[in-house]
Design a protein around this motif. Structure first.
Motif, mmCIF file in Angstrom:
data_model
loop_
_atom_site.group_PDB
_atom_site.id
_atom_site.type_symbol
_atom_site.label_atom_id
_atom_site.label_comp_id
_atom_site.label_asym_id
_atom_site.label_seq_id
_atom_site.Cartn_x
_atom_site.Cartn_y
_atom_site.Cartn_z
ATOM 1 N N PRO A 1 107.337 20.912 -46.492
ATOM 2 C CA PRO A 1 106.052 21.162 -45.805
ATOM 3 C C PRO A 1 104.847 21.052 -46.732
ATOM 4 N N ASP A 2 105.008 21.400 -48.003
ATOM 5 C CA ASP A 2 103.880 21.303 -48.937
ATOM 6 C C ASP A 2 103.440 19.848 -49.118
ATOM 7 N N TRP A 3 104.411 18.963 -49.252
ATOM 8 C CA TRP A 3 104.081 17.544 -49.365
ATOM 9 C C TRP A 3 103.465 17.033 -48.062
ATOM 10 N N ALA A 4 103.976 17.501 -46.940
ATOM 11 C CA ALA A 4 103.415 17.091 -45.647
ATOM 12 C C ALA A 4 101.940 17.458 -45.565
ATOM 13 N N HIS A 5 101.604 18.668 -45.982
ATOM 14 C CA HIS A 5 100.211 19.105 -45.924
ATOM 15 C C HIS A 5 99.327 18.303 -46.880
ATOM 16 N N LYS A 6 99.849 17.963 -48.043
ATOM 17 C CA LYS A 6 99.067 17.147 -48.975
ATOM 18 C C LYS A 6 98.777 15.773 -48.385
ATOM 19 N N LEU A 7 99.785 15.193 -47.763
ATOM 20 C CA LEU A 7 99.612 13.881 -47.142
ATOM 21 C C LEU A 7 98.664 13.961 -45.948
ATOM 22 N N LEU A 8 98.820 14.996 -45.133
ATOM 23 C CA LEU A 8 97.945 15.171 -43.967
ATOM 24 C C LEU A 8 96.489 15.352 -44.399
ATOM 25 N N GLN A 9 96.277 16.077 -45.482
ATOM 26 C CA GLN A 9 94.904 16.279 -45.954
ATOM 27 C C GLN A 9 94.290 14.975 -46.448
ATOM 28 N N LYS A 10 95.099 14.177 -47.137
ATOM 29 C CA LYS A 10 94.585 12.879 -47.625
ATOM 30 C C LYS A 10 94.221 11.988 -46.440
ATOM 31 N N ILE A 11 95.093 11.932 -45.446
ATOM 32 C CA ILE A 11 94.812 11.133 -44.251
ATOM 33 C C ILE A 11 93.550 11.650 -43.560
ATOM 34 N N THR A 12 93.427 12.960 -43.465
ATOM 35 C CA THR A 12 92.256 13.572 -42.824
ATOM 36 C C THR A 12 90.973 13.193 -43.546
ATOM 37 N N ASP A 13 90.994 13.245 -44.867
ATOM 38 C CA ASP A 13 89.809 12.895 -45.645
ATOM 39 C C ASP A 13 89.399 11.440 -45.394
ATOM 40 N N VAL A 14 90.390 10.557 -45.332
ATOM 41 C CA VAL A 14 90.097 9.146 -45.063
ATOM 42 C C VAL A 14 89.559 8.979 -43.637
ATOM 43 N N ALA A 15 90.168 9.679 -42.688
ATOM 44 C CA ALA A 15 89.732 9.588 -41.297
ATOM 45 C C ALA A 15 88.291 10.057 -41.132
ATOM 46 N N ILE A 16 87.928 11.115 -41.827
ATOM 47 C CA ILE A 16 86.558 11.639 -41.749
ATOM 48 C C ILE A 16 85.562 10.592 -42.253
ATOM 49 N N GLU A 17 85.859 10.020 -43.407
ATOM 50 C CA GLU A 17 84.954 9.003 -43.953
ATOM 51 C C GLU A 17 84.874 7.794 -43.026
ATOM 52 N N PHE A 18 86.011 7.402 -42.485
ATOM 53 C CA PHE A 18 86.041 6.242 -41.578
ATOM 54 C C PHE A 18 85.218 6.520 -40.320
ATOM 55 N N CYS A 19 85.349 7.715 -39.757
ATOM 56 C CA CYS A 19 84.571 8.074 -38.566
ATOM 57 C C CYS A 19 83.067 8.008 -38.852
ATOM 58 N N VAL A 20 82.663 8.591 -39.961
ATOM 59 C CA VAL A 20 81.236 8.619 -40.312
ATOM 60 C C VAL A 20 80.697 7.206 -40.447
ATOM 61 N N LYS A 21 81.438 6.355 -41.135
ATOM 62 C CA LYS A 21 80.964 4.993 -41.359
ATOM 63 C C LYS A 21 81.018 4.164 -40.071
#
Length: 359
Positions: free
Chosen positions: A182-202
């Motif tokens: 689960p710790d690795w899952a959360h790290k991966l989910l956070q990275k995806i989330t960060d990319v998604a946020i930037e993509f949405c803004v742009k």
């Protein structure tokens, strides 16, 4: 944001998302630009799916096709693209195989795989430059006829594809990941989330006037796991995108397919609208929502295979059950169109939505 875009002529969708009482419910369809339209095949021909997505002129033309085909019947365009462009921006190879769907030749299966993705430097402006060009071009070509949607995949859904290597029935590898690591899952989910946020803004900077987040595999999680591995990241996307955009923020819709147990929480998540799949009875959904947010949906797209009488009957039930559609309601299917659908049946559906919604 650019101030040179054409003035919007049909703002029905945006007024609805702002909570205003409207003359009829706005209507658009998930996957409205796609394989059921003959003109789509004329443009795509033998080109690879992602090649079309990455060619601004082609993606723009396909995005606008349903707006032209169903002139005056659709109240929004959604950019022709795919949720899996985020894994591509994160350094993963994604193929779209005819008759199979998306395929990852090297899915994430080991801790070393996880580390490789987490350490990869994402350069959104470079890797997804074509997406922003498509949005800007499409916004200009629409000439204000209807607003333009951008979109992203929900983090859990994207991680599922990245781990499973494509679609799945058992979801063995993603379930193994969230339960064994689960710790690795959360790290991966956070990275995806960060990319998604930037993509949405742009996407908004490039011309998107509304955003939808597709958590397509949300229904494969238990209620407890949804609370841990999906909802916090969905909330982050909405909150941070709006905070970064400030006065330039746009309405945001969340669509978590099959996540029936999460409707109450989704209505409290900060999104402007919650899109419903067809498993929901509209009256029950309205009761749970209690007028907090706009609801969108939720006719089974399979209705298009039915007779004119069946389509008319079910459209009327849907709109009536959502309160008549003059407030906090957007007409849509409960998921996307199918490639085998008759465009004239979809026209009938849209005409019925207009007729009943305007009554």
């Amino acid at each position: 944001m650019s101030q040179n875009f054409p003035l919007l002529k049909n703002d029905l969708l945006l007024r609805t998302l702002n909570g205003e009482t409207v003359e009829r419910p706005p209507c658009w369809i998930m996957r409205q630009a796609g394989r059921y339209l003959p003109e789509y095949h004329t443009v795509k021909k033998d080109k690879n799916f992602f090649e079309v997505c990455r060619t601004a002129e082609l993606a723009s033309e396909i995005t606008i096709q349903p707006i032209k085909h169903f002139k005056g019947l659709i109240d929004a365009a959604i950019i022709f693209s795919d949720i899996l462009v985020i894994p591509q921006a994160m350094g993963m190879e994604v193929q779209m195989l005819d008759g199979v769907g998306p395929s990852f030749p090297k899915p994430l299966r080991t801790v070393e795989d996880y580390k490789t993705v987490l350490e990869y430097t994402v350069k959104i402006e470079e890797s997804l430059d074509w997406a922003f060009k498509s949005l800007t071009l499409t916004r200009m070509k629409l000439d204000g006829e209807v607003p333009l949607f951008g979109f992203v995949g929900g983090p859990y859904t994207l991680l599922t594809y990245m781990v499973e290597g494509g679609g799945s029935r058992l979801f063995r590898f993603i379930k193994q990941l969230i339960n064994e690591h689960p710790d690795w899952a959360h790290k991966l989910l956070q990275k995806i989330t960060d990319v998604a946020i930037e993509f949405c803004v742009k996407q908004v900077h490039a011309g998107a006037q509304a955003l939808q987040v597709f958590e397509s595999w949300g229904g494969e999680l238990s209620s407890q796991d949804f609370q841990e591995f999906s909802l916090p990241y969905l909330i982050q996307i909405n909150d941070k995108v709006k905070k970064i955009l400030g006065n330039d923020k746009v309405p945001m819709i969340i669509f978590a397919k099959g996540s029936w147990y999460a409707l109450d929480k989704l209505c409290d998540s900060g999104y402007d609208a919650v899109s419903l799949d067809w498993s929901w009875d509209p009256k029950e959904a309205c009761k749970i929502n209690n007028n907090r947010v706009v609801l969108q949906g939720n006719l089974d797209p399979g209705i298009i295979y039915g007779s004119e009488e069946v389509i008319a009957k079910k459209v009327k039930y849907m709109i009536d059950a959502f309160g008549g559609g003059k407030s906090k309601y957007i007409v849509n299917f409960g998921h996307g169109t199918h490639p085998f659908m008759d465009p004239e049946k979809i026209r009938l559906f849209l005409e019925e939505c207009h007729r009943i919604g305007s009554a």
